[in-house]
Design a protein around this motif. Sequence first.
Motif, PDB file in Angstrom:
ATOM      1  N   GLU A 148       0.774  -1.320  -0.121  1.00 39.51           N
ATOM      2  CA  GLU A 148      -0.052  -0.153  -0.108  1.00 39.51           C
ATOM      3  C   GLU A 148       0.841   1.300  -0.007  1.00 39.51           C
ATOM      4  O   GLU A 148       0.697   2.160  -0.691  1.00 39.51           O
ATOM      5  CB  GLU A 148      -0.925  -0.017   1.338  1.00 39.51           C
ATOM      6  CG  GLU A 148      -2.089   1.133   0.936  1.00 39.51           C
ATOM      7  CD  GLU A 148      -3.042   0.986   2.098  1.00 39.51           C
ATOM      8  OE1 GLU A 148      -3.127  -0.072   2.877  1.00 39.51           O
ATOM      9  OE2 GLU A 148      -3.671   2.050   2.122  1.00 39.51           O
ATOM     10  N   VAL A 152       0.774   3.907  -2.983  1.00 42.81           N
ATOM     11  CA  VAL A 152       0.395   5.338  -2.825  1.00 42.81           C
ATOM     12  C   VAL A 152       1.592   6.034  -3.265  1.00 42.81           C
ATOM     13  O   VAL A 152       1.417   7.182  -3.990  1.00 42.81           O
ATOM     14  CB  VAL A 152       0.270   5.391  -1.376  1.00 42.81           C
ATOM     15  CG1 VAL A 152      -0.246   6.816  -1.111  1.00 42.81           C
ATOM     16  CG2 VAL A 152      -1.245   4.696  -1.009  1.00 42.81           C
ATOM     17  N   THR A 194     -13.914   5.031  -5.822  1.00 41.61           N
ATOM     18  CA  THR A 194     -12.638   4.337  -5.396  1.00 41.61           C
ATOM     19  C   THR A 194     -12.371   2.957  -6.240  1.00 41.61           C
ATOM     20  O   THR A 194     -11.242   2.867  -6.635  1.00 41.61           O
ATOM     21  CB  THR A 194     -12.649   4.284  -3.902  1.00 41.61           C
ATOM     22  OG1 THR A 194     -13.212   5.170  -3.086  1.00 41.61           O
ATOM     23  CG2 THR A 194     -11.584   3.437  -3.274  1.00 41.61           C
ATOM     24  N   VAL A 197     -11.140   4.298  -9.078  1.00 43.24           N
ATOM     25  CA  VAL A 197      -9.809   4.858  -8.965  1.00 43.24           C
ATOM     26  C   VAL A 197      -8.739   3.500  -8.812  1.00 43.24           C
ATOM     27  O   VAL A 197      -7.684   3.491  -9.540  1.00 43.24           O
ATOM     28  CB  VAL A 197      -9.577   5.349  -7.806  1.00 43.24           C
ATOM     29  CG1 VAL A 197      -8.170   6.095  -7.342  1.00 43.24           C
ATOM     30  CG2 VAL A 197     -10.320   6.897  -8.010  1.00 43.24           C
ATOM     31  N   ILE A 222      -2.993  -3.819  -6.071  1.00 40.29           N
ATOM     32  CA  ILE A 222      -4.040  -3.713  -5.335  1.00 40.29           C
ATOM     33  C   ILE A 222      -4.893  -5.264  -5.990  1.00 40.29           C
ATOM     34  O   ILE A 222      -6.073  -5.209  -6.324  1.00 40.29           O
ATOM     35  CB  ILE A 222      -5.191  -2.457  -5.762  1.00 40.29           C
ATOM     36  CG1 ILE A 222      -4.230  -1.157  -5.768  1.00 40.29           C
ATOM     37  CG2 ILE A 222      -6.319  -2.468  -4.835  1.00 40.29           C
ATOM     38  CD1 ILE A 222      -4.886  -0.167  -6.085  1.00 40.29           C
ATOM     39  N   THR A 230      -6.092  -4.317   3.845  1.00 31.69           N
ATOM     40  CA  THR A 230      -6.354  -2.718   4.215  1.00 31.69           C
ATOM     41  C   THR A 230      -7.644  -2.611   4.816  1.00 31.69           C
ATOM     42  O   THR A 230      -7.778  -1.935   5.899  1.00 31.69           O
ATOM     43  CB  THR A 230      -6.478  -1.797   2.862  1.00 31.69           C
ATOM     44  OG1 THR A 230      -5.109  -1.890   2.116  1.00 31.69           O
ATOM     45  CG2 THR A 230      -6.806  -0.241   3.310  1.00 31.69           C
TER      46      THR A 230
HETATM   47  C1  HEM Z   1      -7.318   5.578  -4.094  1.00 30.10           C
HETATM   48  C2  HEM Z   1      -9.541   3.736  -0.092  1.00 30.10           C
HETATM   49  C3  HEM Z   1      -7.186  -0.220  -0.593  1.00 30.10           C
HETATM   50  C4  HEM Z   1      -3.857   1.995  -3.058  1.00 30.10           C
HETATM   51  C5  HEM Z   1      -8.101   5.218  -2.904  1.00 30.10           C
HETATM   52  C6  HEM Z   1      -9.216   6.212  -2.362  1.00 30.10           C
HETATM   53  C7  HEM Z   1      -9.970   5.887  -1.481  1.00 30.10           C
HETATM   54  C8  HEM Z   1      -9.332   4.703  -1.291  1.00 30.10           C
HETATM   55  C9  HEM Z   1     -11.147   6.254  -0.947  1.00 30.10           C
HETATM   56  C10 HEM Z   1      -9.450   7.470  -3.322  1.00 30.10           C
HETATM   57  C11 HEM Z   1      -8.609   8.791  -2.848  1.00 30.10           C
HETATM   58  C12 HEM Z   1      -7.714   8.928  -3.706  1.00 30.10           C
HETATM   59  O1  HEM Z   1      -7.817   9.303  -5.104  1.00 30.10           O
HETATM   60  O2  HEM Z   1      -6.372   9.228  -3.145  1.00 30.10           O
HETATM   61  C13 HEM Z   1      -9.285   2.687   0.123  1.00 30.10           C
HETATM   62  C14 HEM Z   1      -9.892   1.413   0.933  1.00 30.10           C
HETATM   63  C15 HEM Z   1      -9.361   0.180   0.777  1.00 30.10           C
HETATM   64  C16 HEM Z   1      -8.255   0.553  -0.111  1.00 30.10           C
HETATM   65  C17 HEM Z   1     -11.111   1.718   1.758  1.00 30.10           C
HETATM   66  C18 HEM Z   1      -9.569  -0.929   1.309  1.00 30.10           C
HETATM   67  C19 HEM Z   1     -10.488  -1.324   2.169  1.00 30.10           C
HETATM   68  C20 HEM Z   1      -6.010  -0.155  -1.182  1.00 30.10           C
HETATM   69  C21 HEM Z   1      -5.007  -0.978  -1.336  1.00 30.10           C
HETATM   70  C22 HEM Z   1      -3.975  -0.336  -2.004  1.00 30.10           C
HETATM   71  C23 HEM Z   1      -4.603   1.192  -2.606  1.00 30.10           C
HETATM   72  C24 HEM Z   1      -4.846  -2.414  -0.815  1.00 30.10           C
HETATM   73  C25 HEM Z   1      -2.844  -0.606  -2.664  1.00 30.10           C
HETATM   74  C26 HEM Z   1      -2.234  -1.798  -2.172  1.00 30.10           C
HETATM   75  C27 HEM Z   1      -4.693   3.061  -3.791  1.00 30.10           C
HETATM   76  C28 HEM Z   1      -4.069   3.979  -4.400  1.00 30.10           C
HETATM   77  C29 HEM Z   1      -4.838   5.068  -4.847  1.00 30.10           C
HETATM   78  C30 HEM Z   1      -6.202   4.689  -3.932  1.00 30.10           C
HETATM   79  C31 HEM Z   1      -2.574   3.822  -5.157  1.00 30.10           C
HETATM   80  C32 HEM Z   1      -4.836   6.143  -5.954  1.00 30.10           C
HETATM   81  C33 HEM Z   1      -3.981   7.302  -5.236  1.00 30.10           C
HETATM   82  C34 HEM Z   1      -3.900   8.398  -6.464  1.00 30.10           C
HETATM   83  O3  HEM Z   1      -3.136   8.140  -7.578  1.00 30.10           O
HETATM   84  O4  HEM Z   1      -4.459   9.366  -6.160  1.00 30.10           O
HETATM   85  N1  HEM Z   1      -8.373   4.369  -1.874  1.00 30.10           N
HETATM   86  N2  HEM Z   1      -8.267   1.751  -0.621  1.00 30.10           N
HETATM   87  N3  HEM Z   1      -5.932   1.291  -1.950  1.00 30.10           N
HETATM   88  N4  HEM Z   1      -5.818   3.446  -3.186  1.00 30.10           N
HETATM   89 FE1  HEM Z   1      -7.117   2.671  -1.963  1.00 30.10          FE
END
Ligand code: HEM
Length: 409
Positions: A148, A152, A194, A197, A222, A230
């Motif tokens: 993660e 990110v 999300t 995304v 992911i 997560t």
């Molecule tokens: C984007 C929540 C799991 C990586 C987002 C966003 C939310 C979110 C609300 C949109 C906000 C944004 O654009 O920054 C969650 C939730 C998860 C989860 C509730 C699990 C229950 C994961 C996991 C990974 C991950 C497991 C990676 C291993 C990312 C990345 C973005 C993102 C890279 C986009 C960042 C960007 O380029 O702006 N996630 N996420 N997420 N998430 Fe998650």
Amino acid sequence: MDGLGRRKILMAGGALGGFGALGAVAPARARSLWTWPPGASVAGTGAGVDPEWVWDDEADRLVAAVIDRGDVPRVNEQLRSWTRNDQAPPAGLPDDVREFMAQASRLPAWADRTKLEAAAEFSEGRSLYLNVLNGIGGGMLSTAIPREARSVYYSKGGADMEDRVAKTSLLGFAVGDLKAYRADGDCVVQAVKTRMVHAAVRHLLPKSPAWAQVSGGQKIPISQADILVTWHSLATYAMRKLLEWKVPVTSAEKAAYLHVWQVTAHMLGVRDEYIPVSWDAANAQSEQVLDPILTSTREGVELTDILLGQLAEQTSPGSVDRPLVNAFARYLVGDRVADMDRIPEEPFWEKTIELVWPKLVAFREGLISLPLVPPLAWTVDEAVRQYILFYLTKGRGTRIEIPDTNRPG
Ligand code: HEM
């Protein structure tokens, strides 16, 4: 502020917390073999395929096509006007996106409105604890989750952590809001956005040479296993901490809180055969997927420092600042994870928080009276309120949008 004024706020708000079983597990090692049984899921059945090798085919295909044909700006513009659960996806969206969103917005057949309502009331009453646990605790955990932290860091949002924190908290607040899954709430909206995304990140990140160097051989980020990790750092962790802090939680409230997160996992595209049916099943899955993979990474350490620095800025009109923030973060995730994140030790504030936090919780829960709360507790309480205000304020005026590039540079 006098004690009575504070007391009123405390009663209105709920309270806050730290991190138990995870802090005590063995050192990080490679992920365990997937043996968690589909019988322990909300589906009750399944092929038992390791979620490490499962992503989100439908969303991934769609969003990859949207990116490749240059439709991201058009889709994002339309997404801005999609804000309520009961709203149909905007007519100006490309047909394939609109159809996907209409279908992805449907709650699963097993969603239980009564339980969702009970969960909303529970979250509202416990908002202070839950905001701290999901916002700060979950944030500090996520930086010790290598995949993660790295995805990110190397994705578009990694370049602007303030905005990224704000966006991420939008979903957390939607889940904890009284309106959550009601017609006028926005949980469905934020979860479906999300999901898209994440699909975009799966298409983009493999093109990042920097990410490829640290992905440990993972070709597409992911996976469903990653999302479960997560999920546990939010839902399972928060429930564990509430219980560890001796916050009274009825069995109906426990079931309701699990339910809102089960529905949210489904809305994020997790297959029902991986969503735990009970807290026992969730704890077992968490032990298998989350505990073993926590470790320190350069990216996670840097992100932690940025996050804590932001919090300190918000809470320090020249007085307590970073040491209290560090100590509170350490308290929330425990020494093991705090050391992975290289959060500096702060002996004075750590001891203070250990002493006063249980008292604040007990006071808030009506278990002890005001004179038994040490005066320093109010400094901690005030800082916590500032953190939450920071998260809430940052969330306003921002929106979740599909990225079309990785982190520049
Ligand atoms: C984007 C929540 C799991 C990586 C987002 C966003 C939310 C979110 C609300 C949109 C906000 C944004 O654009 O920054 C969650 C939730 C998860 C989860 C509730 C699990 C229950 C994961 C996991 C990974 C991950 C497991 C990676 C291993 C990312 C990345 C973005 C993102 C890279 C986009 C960042 C960007 O380029 O702006 N996630 N996420 N997420 N998430 Fe998650």
